[in-house]
Write an enzyme that holds these catalytic residues in place. Structure first.
Site, mmCIF file in Angstrom:
data_model
loop_
_atom_site.group_PDB
_atom_site.id
_atom_site.type_symbol
_atom_site.label_atom_id
_atom_site.label_comp_id
_atom_site.label_asym_id
_atom_site.label_seq_id
_atom_site.Cartn_x
_atom_site.Cartn_y
_atom_site.Cartn_z
ATOM 1 N N HIS B 137 -10.235 55.104 -18.310
ATOM 2 C CA HIS B 137 -11.158 55.658 -17.321
ATOM 3 C C HIS B 137 -10.725 55.134 -15.951
ATOM 4 O O HIS B 137 -10.169 54.045 -15.861
ATOM 5 C CB HIS B 137 -12.561 55.136 -17.667
ATOM 6 C CG HIS B 137 -13.682 55.710 -16.858
ATOM 7 N ND1 HIS B 137 -13.989 55.253 -15.595
ATOM 8 C CD2 HIS B 137 -14.585 56.669 -17.144
ATOM 9 C CE1 HIS B 137 -15.043 55.926 -15.139
ATOM 10 N NE2 HIS B 137 -15.420 56.796 -16.063
ATOM 11 N N ASP B 214 -12.749 47.399 -22.162
ATOM 12 C CA ASP B 214 -13.746 48.282 -21.553
ATOM 13 C C ASP B 214 -14.539 48.900 -22.697
ATOM 14 O O ASP B 214 -14.079 49.801 -23.384
ATOM 15 C CB ASP B 214 -13.014 49.349 -20.723
ATOM 16 C CG ASP B 214 -13.932 50.481 -20.289
ATOM 17 O OD1 ASP B 214 -15.112 50.514 -20.710
ATOM 18 O OD2 ASP B 214 -13.456 51.352 -19.535
ATOM 19 N N GLN B 217 -17.816 53.003 -23.800
ATOM 20 C CA GLN B 217 -18.077 54.052 -24.790
ATOM 21 C C GLN B 217 -18.236 53.496 -26.200
ATOM 22 O O GLN B 217 -18.610 54.231 -27.117
ATOM 23 C CB GLN B 217 -16.958 55.097 -24.775
ATOM 24 C CG GLN B 217 -16.862 55.885 -23.492
ATOM 25 C CD GLN B 217 -18.098 56.719 -23.211
ATOM 26 O OE1 GLN B 217 -18.888 57.025 -24.104
ATOM 27 N NE2 GLN B 217 -18.296 57.078 -21.962
ATOM 28 N N LYS B 240 -25.341 53.652 -21.119
ATOM 29 C CA LYS B 240 -24.692 54.407 -22.190
ATOM 30 C C LYS B 240 -25.152 53.915 -23.553
ATOM 31 O O LYS B 240 -24.701 54.377 -24.592
ATOM 32 C CB LYS B 240 -23.170 54.271 -22.070
ATOM 33 C CG LYS B 240 -22.621 54.914 -20.791
ATOM 34 C CD LYS B 240 -21.115 54.887 -20.784
ATOM 35 C CE LYS B 240 -20.517 55.102 -19.403
ATOM 36 N NZ LYS B 240 -20.580 56.486 -18.929
ATOM 37 N N CYS B 378 -13.240 61.514 -15.199
ATOM 38 C CA CYS B 378 -12.729 60.280 -14.574
ATOM 39 C C CYS B 378 -11.519 59.749 -15.311
ATOM 40 O O CYS B 378 -11.331 58.535 -15.446
ATOM 41 C CB CYS B 378 -13.800 59.197 -14.491
ATOM 42 S SG CYS B 378 -15.199 59.663 -13.500
HETATM 43 C C1 LIG Z 1 -14.516 54.346 -20.865
HETATM 44 C C2 LIG Z 1 -15.363 54.124 -19.661
HETATM 45 N N1 LIG Z 1 -15.142 53.074 -18.893
HETATM 46 C C3 LIG Z 1 -15.892 52.820 -17.802
HETATM 47 C C4 LIG Z 1 -16.913 53.645 -17.430
HETATM 48 C C5 LIG Z 1 -17.701 53.328 -16.202
HETATM 49 O O1 LIG Z 1 -18.996 52.986 -16.514
HETATM 50 P P1 LIG Z 1 -20.093 52.832 -15.383
HETATM 51 O O2 LIG Z 1 -20.033 54.064 -14.553
HETATM 52 O O3 LIG Z 1 -21.366 52.693 -16.132
HETATM 53 O O4 LIG Z 1 -19.755 51.607 -14.607
HETATM 54 C C6 LIG Z 1 -17.187 54.759 -18.197
HETATM 55 C C7 LIG Z 1 -18.275 55.680 -17.792
HETATM 56 O O5 LIG Z 1 -18.148 56.877 -17.808
HETATM 57 C C8 LIG Z 1 -16.403 55.002 -19.344
HETATM 58 O O6 LIG Z 1 -16.631 56.072 -20.105
#
Ligand SMILES: Cc1ncc(COP(=O)(O)O)c(C=O)c1O
Lengths: 149, 420
Positions: B137, B214, B217, B240, B378
């Site tokens: 992401h 990370d 998900q 999430k 993203c």
């Molecule tokens: C794999 C992954 N990493 C990071 C993020 C970023 O999360 P946040 O926007 O809650 O900081 C997301 C959110 O879409 C994600 O799907």
């Protein structure tokens, strides 16, 4: 479904499938990219302007049906128009897709009328406007990538 | 909810009843969109919140509102206790060794930025390398790019194969004595791939390289055990995981967090301040400057209670059956191509349909009350890898049903009607 048909008019679907003036133009006097980072719509617009008149216009690139059809219809409408006429049409189009166009009958809008349904879909206004914004910036002779964001 | 996963495995009706019971806890699922019953399939963007989370947050504002860590008065003590109670809940939920390893942040993005900034300042210099994967992401790419720009280090990317799996041999080859840190998604938001993070962490550790996972998900789909994974950092977003926006957690091994400088300066993160010298607070407060999102933290606690109450065997059986049903049905629609066909997937199916742009598909589905995500999610490098500008992504949560998958499939046929 009726709302959807209002958005995806036959003209729009047809122009999406067979976009007009969909090609590079080596002899263009202006060339500008239009990019909508939200959905990835990305086009290059080519203009050949002689004495303030758009003598030729074309585009290439990819994006959703609304943005592609809008670009295609725009090229058919602007060929032979002066810069001032093009700007005026852009303003009409802008008012149309944002639902602010009050006192104009659909007959006088011609092909532009196909985009009236966009005003019911706020998320799609940027798609419909991308090519027009790009054209506007191109005839203003800005040379950067145009973004609708 | 007492039905065991094994029973659910053999019994479709029991699974159905279990889901319907869960749905009752989510008031928003009764909403209508364009006069159609909402079919919410955008859970990877954010999940819906159960009643318990909503009432915990409201309850805090109605009965406990006050600042934490600083008042001697009753409300402040109570609020502090509630907020710190969530920290302990989180520690236990992800099986961290100590609450000092649980840093509250705004979400996954801030967690990664914190590590890139603070770890980066302590340990990364010109000529070093940061290793990530090709399916990250943007929030697990850009903070590292900024770090590299700042320090003169370089960003290395372990490629993915056509299925959307990290090529492990390539990953291993990229680990070397210049590699300072590795950042990896546990579950990919664009492809649904569940990465073999435990194995990848082990490979990195053979070179003494710390790994940030990370988990944005993974949070809603997997039970996370940071000590079993042996990850050095783990990032989560509450929103999430059926919790509120604006709060998340950075887990970090104590030894590492202690060796890192503060991220932001301000109140709460200090022990004493004079104009000459400031003494920083202990972990985790050293990394928590300013008044945090207290109500959100308390909401996060309620979300953790919700997650803890779930029968996780059933969650896994249910979510996999949704994924399988959706994937099979989509595959059978002429013109549909699924993007991301990893052997291990969780909760996400990304696809394209002939030359119909995902944005158009999203609009048409929306008219049917179906919420999906369309775009690059993203993860523009992933789109580039597959040579597409965007996908349609349906992502599932515990409360989704087979009927909702059927609605999605009908919606795709509607798209085909419009774009005959
Ligand atoms: C794999 C992954 N990493 C990071 C993020 C970023 O999360 P946040 O926007 O809650 O900081 C997301 C959110 O879409 C994600 O799907």
């Amino acid at each position: 479904m009726s709302d959807l048909r209002a958005l995806y008019q036959e003209i729009i679907l047809e122009h999406n499938k067979n976009p007009r003036n969909f090609k590079k133009m080596p002899e263009a006097t202006r060339m500008l990219e239009g990019y909508n980072p939200l959905c990835g719509d990305h086009y290059t617009l080519y203009l050949k302007i002689v004495n303030d008149t758009i003598v030729d216009i074309s585009f290439e690139g990819s994006g959703c049906a609304i943005s592609k059809a809008s670009a295609s219809v725009m090229t058919t409408l602007l060929k032979g128009k002066t810069k001032a006429e093009a700007e005026k049409m852009f303003e009409t189009f802008r008012l149309l897709v944002t639902g602010e166009l009050k006192d104009m009958s659909f007959e006088t809008l011609g092909k532009l009328g196909a985009f009236a349904g966009v005003s019911e879909f706020p998320a799609r206004v940027k798609c419909a406007s991308l090519a027009w914004h790009t054209m506007h910036n191109a005839i203003d002779a800005k040379t950067d990538v145009v973004s609708t964001e | 909810m007492m039905t065991s996963g094994t029973t659910l495995l053999q019994n479709d009706d029991a699974l159905q009843a279990w889901t319907m019971k869960l749905r009752e806890q989510f008031p928003i699922l009764n909403e209508h969109v364009h006069s159609k019953r909402l079919v919410y399939l955008d859970n990877a963007a954010t999940t819906q919140k159960p009643e318990s989370v909503l009432s915990a947050m409201e309850g805090y504002y109605r009965h406990l509102n006050s600042n934490i860590h600083r008042g001697v008065h009753f409300l402040s003590e109570q609020a502090t206790e509630a907020y710190e109670g969530v920290r302990e809940k989180l520690r236990s939920y992800i099986n961290a060794a100590a609450t000092g390893e649980i840093v509250f942040v705004r979400g996954t993005t801030e967690a990664i930025n914190l590590v890139a900034d603070s770890f980066g300042r302590a340990f990364v210099k010109a000529g070093d390398e940061v290793l990530i994967s090709g399916m990250e992401h943007h929030s697990n790419i850009v903070p590292w790019q900024l770090l590299c720009e700042r320090t003169g280090a370089s960003l290395k990317v372990a490629p993915i194969d056509d299925r959307g799996e990290i090529i492990v041999e390539e990953f291993e080859r990229l680990l070397n004595k210049r590699t300072r840190i590795v950042g990896l998604a546990h579950v990919s938001n664009a492809l649904g791939t569940v990465n073999p993070v435990k194995h990848l962490i082990d490979l990195a550790h053979r070179h003494d390289i710390p790994v940030l996972v990370d988990g944005a998900q993974a949070g809603p789909h997997l039970r996370i055990d940071v000590r079993d994974l042996d990850c050095d950092f783990y990032a989560l977003s509450a929103h999430k995981m059926y919790g509120p926006t604006g709060i998340g957690v950075l887990y970090g091994k104590q030894r590492l967090l202690e060796s890192m400088p503060p991220y932001q300066g301000g109140g709460d993160m200090i022990r004493s301040v004079t104009f000459e010298k400031t003494v920083f607070n202990d972990l985790p407060y050293k990394f928590e400057a300013g008044t945090p999102s207290i109500a959100e933290g308390i909401g996060f606690g309620a979300a953790l209670d919700f997650l803890t109450s779930l029968d996780w065997r059933a969650v896994s059986v249910h979510e996999h059956s949704l994924l399988e049903k959706a994937s099979d049905a989509l595959c059978n629609i002429p013109g549909v191509r699924i993007i991301g066909t990893a052997r291990e997937k969780a909760g996400v199916v990304s696809f394209v349909l002939n030359d119909v742009h995902p944005h158009d598909i999203g609009t048409i589905l929306d008219q049917e009350g179906i919420a999906v995500r369309t775009g690059h999610h993203c993860a523009q490098p992933v789109m580039l890898r597959y040579g597409i500008p965007a996908t349609v992504r349906a992502s599932f949560a515990v409360y989704n049903t087979k009927e909702e998958i059927e609605a999605l499939i009908r919606g795709i046929y509607r798209v085909k009607e419009v774009f005959h």
